[in-house]
Design a protein around this motif. Structure first.
Motif, PDB file in Angstrom:
ATOM      1  N   MET A 223      24.343  24.589  10.737  1.00  0.00           N
ATOM      2  CA  MET A 223      24.561  23.827   9.747  1.00  0.00           C
ATOM      3  C   MET A 223      23.735  23.798   8.448  1.00  0.00           C
ATOM      4  O   MET A 223      24.065  23.754   7.293  1.00  0.00           O
ATOM      5  CB  MET A 223      24.828  22.355  10.082  1.00  0.00           C
ATOM      6  CG  MET A 223      26.090  22.181  11.041  1.00  0.00           C
ATOM      7  SD  MET A 223      26.238  20.354  11.470  1.00  0.00           S
ATOM      8  CE  MET A 223      26.224  19.583   9.714  1.00  0.00           C
TER       9      MET A 223
ATOM     10  N   SER B 249      22.298  22.744  15.262  1.00  0.00           N
ATOM     11  CA  SER B 249      21.884  22.011  13.902  1.00  0.00           C
ATOM     12  C   SER B 249      21.496  23.013  12.961  1.00  0.00           C
ATOM     13  O   SER B 249      21.611  23.291  11.660  1.00  0.00           O
ATOM     14  CB  SER B 249      21.000  21.193  14.006  1.00  0.00           C
ATOM     15  OG  SER B 249      19.485  21.504  14.598  1.00  0.00           O
TER      16      SER B 249
ATOM     17  N   TYR C 122      24.723  16.124  17.956  1.00  0.00           N
ATOM     18  CA  TYR C 122      25.780  16.619  17.196  1.00  0.00           C
ATOM     19  C   TYR C 122      26.796  15.545  16.460  1.00  0.00           C
ATOM     20  O   TYR C 122      26.730  15.686  15.112  1.00  0.00           O
ATOM     21  CB  TYR C 122      26.590  17.512  17.976  1.00  0.00           C
ATOM     22  CG  TYR C 122      27.965  18.116  17.347  1.00  0.00           C
ATOM     23  CD1 TYR C 122      28.031  19.002  16.330  1.00  0.00           C
ATOM     24  CD2 TYR C 122      29.317  17.556  17.837  1.00  0.00           C
ATOM     25  CE1 TYR C 122      29.239  19.176  15.824  1.00  0.00           C
ATOM     26  CE2 TYR C 122      30.311  17.876  17.533  1.00  0.00           C
ATOM     27  CZ  TYR C 122      30.385  18.807  16.389  1.00  0.00           C
ATOM     28  OH  TYR C 122      31.472  19.229  15.637  1.00  0.00           O
TER      29      TYR C 122
ATOM     30  N   LYS D 211      27.892  23.611  17.085  1.00  0.00           N
ATOM     31  CA  LYS D 211      27.239  22.425  17.332  1.00  0.00           C
ATOM     32  C   LYS D 211      25.552  22.284  17.022  1.00  0.00           C
ATOM     33  O   LYS D 211      24.788  21.574  17.023  1.00  0.00           O
ATOM     34  CB  LYS D 211      27.440  21.674  18.803  1.00  0.00           C
ATOM     35  CG  LYS D 211      28.822  21.260  18.933  1.00  0.00           C
ATOM     36  CD  LYS D 211      28.953  20.716  20.330  1.00  0.00           C
ATOM     37  CE  LYS D 211      30.509  20.136  20.472  1.00  0.00           C
ATOM     38  NZ  LYS D 211      30.603  19.640  21.822  1.00  0.00           N
TER      39      LYS D 211
ATOM     40  N   ARG E  30      24.703  13.524  13.743  1.00  0.00           N
ATOM     41  CA  ARG E  30      24.596  14.397  12.424  1.00  0.00           C
ATOM     42  C   ARG E  30      25.811  14.634  11.680  1.00  0.00           C
ATOM     43  O   ARG E  30      25.635  14.346  10.535  1.00  0.00           O
ATOM     44  CB  ARG E  30      24.174  15.808  12.982  1.00  0.00           C
ATOM     45  CG  ARG E  30      23.634  16.655  11.906  1.00  0.00           C
ATOM     46  CD  ARG E  30      23.498  18.182  12.461  1.00  0.00           C
ATOM     47  NE  ARG E  30      22.999  18.204  13.806  1.00  0.00           N
ATOM     48  CZ  ARG E  30      23.705  18.803  14.501  1.00  0.00           C
ATOM     49  NH1 ARG E  30      24.816  19.730  14.145  1.00  0.00           N
ATOM     50  NH2 ARG E  30      23.115  19.240  15.897  1.00  0.00           N
ATOM     51  N   LEU E  31      27.172  14.701  12.148  1.00  0.00           N
ATOM     52  CA  LEU E  31      28.242  14.553  11.443  1.00  0.00           C
ATOM     53  C   LEU E  31      28.329  13.309  10.723  1.00  0.00           C
ATOM     54  O   LEU E  31      28.818  13.079   9.629  1.00  0.00           O
ATOM     55  CB  LEU E  31      29.475  15.033  12.340  1.00  0.00           C
ATOM     56  CG  LEU E  31      29.411  16.325  12.711  1.00  0.00           C
ATOM     57  CD1 LEU E  31      30.819  16.795  13.476  1.00  0.00           C
ATOM     58  CD2 LEU E  31      29.573  17.534  11.565  1.00  0.00           C
TER      59      LEU E  31
ATOM     60  N   GLY F 121      29.894  22.502  11.372  1.00  0.00           N
ATOM     61  CA  GLY F 121      29.764  21.945  12.393  1.00  0.00           C
ATOM     62  C   GLY F 121      31.108  21.926  13.343  1.00  0.00           C
ATOM     63  O   GLY F 121      31.119  21.349  14.559  1.00  0.00           O
TER      64      GLY F 121
END
Length: 227
Positions: free
Chosen positions: A80, A77, A168, A75, A171-172, A71
């Motif tokens: 990842m 998904s 993004y 960016k 999500r992190l 990530g």
């Protein structure tokens, strides 16, 4: 003149018998409680607990760090999630194989040492002692299964937490938050199973996970900017 047993003496004897029976029941209950408590072999439990803890912690930390590292430069998904899934499968297989080989080696070394310590030429009595010693040694299959399953469970936490988040940054943050929560839970569970200090256990798990994620994100980010 005939004499009989005094009434008071009969009553005292009866009371004494009742008290004696009560004390016996209390002693029996205490003995059962003591036996139940002492019957737990924490050294034996530690053998599979070590493999389970190592697997869960490794699965959680390595897969979350891998996803955060990807990530840092991508960016998307999908990138990842693919990285996280590949890490789950590869890590579970690697942990299982590594644990099986390591514990088998440990088992063979300890068996060899026990045989050298005991004069096997005597026979009978030493054979019985050997069987007792074998029961205390680590079980390779048990350690392998505990390690692989716990790794997969740990790896599923960051993988599932990022599956339905498109943004993004969110999500992190969610991956880090869920990983931190799971690390704290693992620390508490391990402390409960091993009867150790819960706070110290949680701090160890959390610090290790945060350091691993931070280093992976930082180095990958730095590498991505140069290429």
């Amino acid at each position: 003149m005939a004499t009989g047993t005094p009434c008071g003496s009969v009553q005292l004897n009866h009371v004494g018998e009742v008290l004696s029976n009560s004390e016996k029941k209390i002693d029996q209950k205490q003995t059962l409680v003591t036996e139940d408590y002492t019957s737990i072999d924490y050294l034996q439990r530690a053998q599979w607990l070590r493999a389970a803890v190592l697997g869960a912690n490794d699965g959680l930390v390595s897969v979350s760090s891998l996803m955060i590292g990807v990530g840092a430069v991508k960016k998307d998904s999908k990138a990842m999630l693919v990285a996280g899934f590949a890490g789950l499968v590869a890590g579970a297989c690697g942990m299982a194989i590594g644990e099986f080989v390591a514990v088998n080696t440990q088992y063979e070394v300890e068996i060899g040492q026990i045989k050298r310590d005991m004069d096997m030429s005597v026979g009978g009595e030493n054979d019985l002692e050997m069987e007792k010693e074998k029961r205390t040694l680590p079980n390779p299959l048990q350690a392998t299964l505990a390690s692989a399953v716990s790794f997969s469970i740990g790896a599923l936490v960051p993988l599932l937490s990022a599956s339905f988040i498109e943004n993004y940054r969110i999500r992190l943050i969610v991956v880090v938050a869920m990983t931190s929560f799971a690390l704290g839970v693992f620390g508490m569970v391990v402390a409960q199973l091993g009867k150790t200090h819960q706070i110290k256990s949680c701090v160890r798990f959390l610090l290790g996970g945060w350091i691993a994620m931070a280093i992976t994100f930082g180095l990958t980010k730095l590498l991505g900017e140069k290429f």
